[in-house]
Scaffold this active site. Structure first.
Site, mmCIF file in Angstrom:
data_model
loop_
_atom_site.group_PDB
_atom_site.id
_atom_site.type_symbol
_atom_site.label_atom_id
_atom_site.label_comp_id
_atom_site.label_asym_id
_atom_site.label_seq_id
_atom_site.Cartn_x
_atom_site.Cartn_y
_atom_site.Cartn_z
ATOM 1 C CE LYS A 273 -10.999 57.962 22.775
ATOM 2 N NZ LYS A 273 -10.795 59.285 22.138
ATOM 3 C CG ASP B 55 -7.665 57.984 20.950
ATOM 4 O OD1 ASP B 55 -8.039 59.159 20.893
ATOM 5 O OD2 ASP B 55 -6.945 57.566 21.890
HETATM 6 P P1 NDP Z 1 -0.975 57.939 17.669
HETATM 7 O O1 NDP Z 1 -1.066 56.531 18.090
HETATM 8 O O2 NDP Z 1 -0.959 58.281 16.229
HETATM 9 O O3 NDP Z 1 0.292 58.641 18.330
HETATM 10 C C1 NDP Z 1 0.454 58.657 19.703
HETATM 11 C C2 NDP Z 1 1.789 59.283 20.023
HETATM 12 O O4 NDP Z 1 1.877 59.529 21.426
HETATM 13 C C3 NDP Z 1 2.969 58.382 19.688
HETATM 14 O O5 NDP Z 1 4.078 59.180 19.392
HETATM 15 C C4 NDP Z 1 3.168 57.614 20.988
HETATM 16 O O6 NDP Z 1 4.472 57.081 21.171
HETATM 17 C C5 NDP Z 1 2.906 58.696 22.000
HETATM 18 N N1 NDP Z 1 2.380 58.076 23.227
HETATM 19 C C6 NDP Z 1 1.243 57.341 23.349
HETATM 20 N N2 NDP Z 1 1.087 56.902 24.607
HETATM 21 C C7 NDP Z 1 2.155 57.369 25.282
HETATM 22 C C8 NDP Z 1 2.556 57.255 26.614
HETATM 23 N N3 NDP Z 1 1.845 56.558 27.511
HETATM 24 N N4 NDP Z 1 3.709 57.884 26.973
HETATM 25 C C9 NDP Z 1 4.449 58.587 26.068
HETATM 26 N N5 NDP Z 1 4.115 58.715 24.784
HETATM 27 C C10 NDP Z 1 2.983 58.121 24.402
HETATM 28 O O7 NDP Z 1 -2.205 58.668 18.397
HETATM 29 P P2 NDP Z 1 -2.874 60.078 18.069
HETATM 30 O O8 NDP Z 1 -1.872 61.020 17.552
HETATM 31 O O9 NDP Z 1 -4.101 59.828 17.306
HETATM 32 O O10 NDP Z 1 -3.350 60.537 19.533
HETATM 33 C C11 NDP Z 1 -2.540 61.361 20.380
HETATM 34 C C12 NDP Z 1 -3.436 62.029 21.402
HETATM 35 O O11 NDP Z 1 -4.422 62.837 20.733
HETATM 36 C C13 NDP Z 1 -4.238 61.096 22.301
HETATM 37 O O12 NDP Z 1 -4.404 61.687 23.570
HETATM 38 C C14 NDP Z 1 -5.592 61.041 21.614
HETATM 39 O O13 NDP Z 1 -6.620 60.679 22.514
HETATM 40 C C15 NDP Z 1 -5.717 62.471 21.171
HETATM 41 N N6 NDP Z 1 -6.663 62.747 20.097
HETATM 42 C C16 NDP Z 1 -6.591 62.090 18.904
HETATM 43 C C17 NDP Z 1 -7.476 62.408 17.897
HETATM 44 C C18 NDP Z 1 -7.384 61.789 16.549
HETATM 45 O O14 NDP Z 1 -8.127 62.205 15.675
HETATM 46 N N7 NDP Z 1 -6.507 60.832 16.305
HETATM 47 C C19 NDP Z 1 -8.528 63.402 18.097
HETATM 48 C C20 NDP Z 1 -8.466 64.090 19.361
HETATM 49 C C21 NDP Z 1 -7.577 63.743 20.310
HETATM 50 P P3 NDP Z 1 4.709 55.500 20.983
HETATM 51 O O15 NDP Z 1 4.609 55.255 19.530
HETATM 52 O O16 NDP Z 1 6.053 55.244 21.550
HETATM 53 O O17 NDP Z 1 3.612 54.825 21.755
HETATM 54 O O1 2IT Z 2 -10.436 61.979 20.987
HETATM 55 C C1 2IT Z 2 -11.002 62.151 19.905
HETATM 56 O O2 2IT Z 2 -11.741 63.127 19.699
HETATM 57 C C2 2IT Z 2 -10.764 61.188 18.830
HETATM 58 N N1 2IT Z 2 -9.988 60.260 19.003
HETATM 59 C C3 2IT Z 2 -11.498 61.309 17.513
HETATM 60 C C4 2IT Z 2 -12.874 60.705 17.615
HETATM 61 C C5 2IT Z 2 -13.634 60.616 16.339
HETATM 62 O O3 2IT Z 2 -14.733 60.037 16.393
HETATM 63 O O4 2IT Z 2 -13.203 61.109 15.293
#
Ligand code: NDP
Ligand code: 2IT
Length: 460
Positions: free
Chosen positions: A133, A173
């Site tokens: 990460k 992420d």
């Molecule tokens: P994005 O940046 O696309 O979206 C994040 C969302 O969560 C936004 O709405 C953001 O609001 C909100 N957010 C982030 N930090 C905070 C915080 N500290 N408090 C409140 N709201 C918060 O990220 P993703 O959708 O990609 O990721 C969301 C989650 O999913 C994370 O935990 C990530 O690790 C996990 N994840 C992502 C994967 C992927 O493929 N993208 C895969 C597996 C897990 P704001 O815009 O106001 O910051």
């Molecule tokens: O938390 C996660 O699994 C991710 N942000 C996706 C990682 C990836 O390599 O696609």
């Protein structure tokens, strides 16, 4: 925030404490807690070779950590310096793989816990990927495209020497989506003078995979459907609470709507919207434009859909009111520690019987204990959000073949992988005496695959 400040630097003391294993070290709250349950005596007692080979000490120590300066210039000509990181946690079963997070809260502790989780998640996917990460404390919010581009270029100027298609393959992420991956890839290509699948989550025209943007959210819903199936239920008509409004939340909502569920909430860090009527495709299309193109705030949802109610985030509250509505299922899709013990009580009280984590470690240990106690169908993120990295693995496979599969094929493979993860969790849980416990099952199944590979490969 003590919950967020997970610090694996103390891990070495922990692992040698013997029977209590990883407990008792203040800084490792989250990791210790889940791992304590993973390695609850019987896994180690049944497999004495793990202790003999120092497996715990080796697992918790990242194989390599890179930390670097990221200088960049804003549109006014002012110089800024951020800190960049890549935690290369474990490569026993494949190249390091895992996302990059750009968010002001990013620090080494958070990235270590995310990398640690990623190791076991990736092992569950059935694909050959180690865990890593990375990211930066850079905040993309409010920055112009040019500022984001200059930051990404500077970040890659250092990162490029530590990654490679067979070494380490980052992805997105929080704060890193298609735009950032594009700028990062461009700089890598220029520096390395090579066009290789160095990142996943690329756009379709230059090596991306169909379904990768959808994969985490879709996969999470597929996993939820599998869990419900064990109780002869479906998502049809289920009222669902979803947090976040980024990549994972958007496609969780998309699949939930498609399967006939009623989604009533979405949020960002400023607050949340409650739409009692439920969301539909048009409302979701509005949210996607709002978040991905205009980069606005979720509050604007109520300007467009006036029956919905917006509630501003209030950090003085001991709970998040988003989790305090009548519902059947909850899909946390924002960030870590977003469901605490009080939130879990509210969820249970309001009728929620399923929690599928789209984000990484959204539920605190108190929340998890309550879910398990109340026999809630609880899916830990390392199982239910593994669809994202799984399709990243499929993107790598397609890049290696220089071919791309159609949408239906990738989606079918994603479904098969989510089903297989679901089965691995249940099988491991049953084998180790905790039937139906997805958290323990996910931990044990991922753990066994990685540590057996480490033992086969000797002390390296
Ligand atoms: P994005 O940046 O696309 O979206 C994040 C969302 O969560 C936004 O709405 C953001 O609001 C909100 N957010 C982030 N930090 C905070 C915080 N500290 N408090 C409140 N709201 C918060 O990220 P993703 O959708 O990609 O990721 C969301 C989650 O999913 C994370 O935990 C990530 O690790 C996990 N994840 C992502 C994967 C992927 O493929 N993208 C895969 C597996 C897990 P704001 O815009 O106001 O910051
Ligand atoms: O938390 C996660 O699994 C991710 N942000 C996706 C990682 C990836 O390599 O696609």
């Amino acid at each position: 925030d003590a919950q967020i400040n997970i610090d694996l630097r103390h891990a070495r003391d922990v692992a040698i404490t013997g029977n209590t294993l990883w407990s008792g070290v203040q800084h490792d709250i989250r990791v210790v807690d889940s791992s304590h349950i993973v390695l609850g005596a019987n896994v180690l007692d049944r497999n004495p070779q793990y202790r003999e080979n120092g497996i715990l000490e080796r697992l918790v120590e990242p194989e390599r950590v890179v930390m670097f300066q990221v200088p960049w210039v804003d549109d006014e000509g002012q110089v800024h310096v951020n800190r960049g990181y890549r935690v290369q946690m474990n490569s026993a079963i494949g190249p390091y793989k895992g996302g990059l997070r750009f968010h002001p809260s990013v620090n080494l502790s958070i990235l270590k816990f995310l990398a640690f989780e990623q190791v076991f998640k990736n092992a569950l996917t059935t694909l050959a990927m180690g865990g890593g990460k990375g990211g930066s404390d850079f905040d993309p919010k409010g920055k112009s495209d040019n500022e984001v581009m200059r930051f990404c270029q500077s970040f890659m100027m250092e990162l490029f020497r530590h990654i490679g298609p067979n070494t380490d393959v980052p992805a997105g992420d929080i704060g890193v989506g298609a735009r950032e991956i594009g700028y990062l890839f461009g700089m890598y290509r220029k520096l390395a003078n090579e066009f290789t699948g160095i990142l996943t989550g690329k756009s379709l025209g230059w090596g991306g995979s169909l379904i990768r943007p959808e994969a985490t959210g879709y996969g999470c819903v597929y996993f939820a459907a599998e869990m419900l199936n064990t109780r002869n239920q479906t998502l049809q008509g289920k009222v669902c609470l979803v947090s976040g409004s980024g990549n994972v939340a958007q496609f969780t909502v998309e699949k939930l709507i498609e399967l006939g569920a009623k989604v009533v909430t979405l949020s960002d860090s400023s607050g949340y919207v409650y739409d009692e009527e439920g969301m539909n495709e048009d409302k979701l299309a509005f949210v996607k434009r709002l978040k991905n193109i205009r980069r606005g705030r979720i509050k604007e949802y109520v300007d467009k859909y006036s029956q919905a109610v917006y509630t501003e985030a209030d950090s003085s509250l001991e709970y998040n009111p988003l989790w305090n509505h009548k519902a059947n299922a909850a899909f946390p899709c924002a960030t870590q520690n977003e469901i605490n013990g009080k939130d879990a009580q509210n969820l249970v009280k309001n009728g929620v019987t399923l929690v599928a984590e789209g984000s990484n470690m959204p539920s605190t240990p108190e929340a998890i204990h309550l879910f398990l106690d109340k026999k809630i169908l609880y899916a830990p993120g390392k199982a239910s959000n593994a669809g994202g990295v799984a399709v990243s693995g499929l993107e790598m496979a397609q890049n290696s073949m220089r071919l791309s599969w159609p949408r239906e094929e990738v989606d079918a493979r994603l479904k098969i992988i989510m089903k297989s993860i679901h089965k691995s969790c249940l099988d491991a849980a049953a084998e180790y005496g905790v039937p139906g416990n997805y958290m323990v099952g996910a931990n044990i199944a991922g753990f066994l695959k990685v540590v057996n590979a480490m033992i086969d490969q000797g002390l390296v």
